[in-house]
Design an enzyme around this catalytic site. Structure first.
Site, PDB file in Angstrom:
ATOM      1  N   GLU A  46      -4.922  -3.589  -5.035  1.00  0.00           N
ATOM      2  CA  GLU A  46      -4.351  -2.955  -3.844  1.00  0.00           C
ATOM      3  C   GLU A  46      -4.256  -1.436  -4.009  1.00  0.00           C
ATOM      4  O   GLU A  46      -4.581  -0.684  -3.100  1.00  0.00           O
ATOM      5  CB  GLU A  46      -2.965  -3.536  -3.536  1.00  0.00           C
ATOM      6  N   ASN A  50      -6.338   1.337  -1.886  1.00  0.00           N
ATOM      7  CA  ASN A  50      -5.653   2.405  -1.148  1.00  0.00           C
ATOM      8  C   ASN A  50      -6.246   3.769  -1.471  1.00  0.00           C
ATOM      9  O   ASN A  50      -6.404   4.605  -0.586  1.00  0.00           O
ATOM     10  CB  ASN A  50      -4.154   2.406  -1.464  1.00  0.00           C
ATOM     11  N   ARG A 123      -7.361  -3.264   8.423  1.00  0.00           N
ATOM     12  CA  ARG A 123      -6.436  -3.217   7.290  1.00  0.00           C
ATOM     13  C   ARG A 123      -5.140  -3.895   7.704  1.00  0.00           C
ATOM     14  O   ARG A 123      -4.659  -3.692   8.824  1.00  0.00           O
ATOM     15  CB  ARG A 123      -6.152  -1.771   6.857  1.00  0.00           C
TER      16      ARG A 123
END
Length: 166
Positions: A46, A50, A123
């Site tokens: 994650e 990002n 997203r």
């Protein structure tokens, strides 16, 4: 004794799996459970995603830095980098994932579940929520134009040690 590793790699989607597997392999000295390994891999995934999507403003296209300050004419475009520092000490893994991207204007808002700045890329806005859920500690430092640093900690090997003690 504290052990540390540093990793620098291109901010490309295909390197996300490389980052999470490398961090997971580094943590083996803590004798983590399978669940702990999966938690760390998910959080790293994650954070790296990002960096790629939000930090550098890329979708899943390998876009290069086109307007690098100080870039000389004829110089090749460079893929921006992601930096990971991992350390293990006693029963705790500390992981820092950093980009030198656009930064986050409002960290509190960015950490709200379902908030995303890239809805057109489908997203879900759950990146920070997953990091927080799967790790014991999560700290985010960022400011516009200065990139983002995500620090996470996870205690590993507890359930195995408890079973051995009983």
């Amino acid at each position: 004794m504290k052990k540390e590793m540093k990793l620098e790699f291109d901010a490309l989607p295909e390197n996300e799996s490389f980052a999470r597997v490398t961090v997971a392999a580094f943590l083996t000295s803590l004798n983590p459970t399978l669940e702990e390994v999966e938690d760390v891999k998910t959080a790293v995934s994650e954070a790296v995603t990002n960096c790629i999507i939000h930090g550098y403003g890329f979708g899943y296209e390998p876009v290069m830095n086109q307007d690098e300050p100080g870039k000389k004419e004829g110089e090749e475009n460079k893929v921006p980098k992601i930096y990971i520092t991992c350390s293990v000490e006693n029963d705790t893994a500390a992981i820092e994932i950093r980009d030198k991207g656009i930064g986050i204007e409002n960290i509190k808002q960015a950490m709200e579940p379902l908030f995303t700045t890239k809805p057109e890329l489908e997203r879900s806005g759950m990146g920070f929520a997953f990091m927080e859920a799967f790790m014991d500690e999560l700290f985010v430092e960022s400011s516009p134009g200065n990139g983002t640093l995500v620090r996470m900690e996870k205690k590993c090997g507890h359930s195995l040690r408890k079973a051995e003690e009983e």
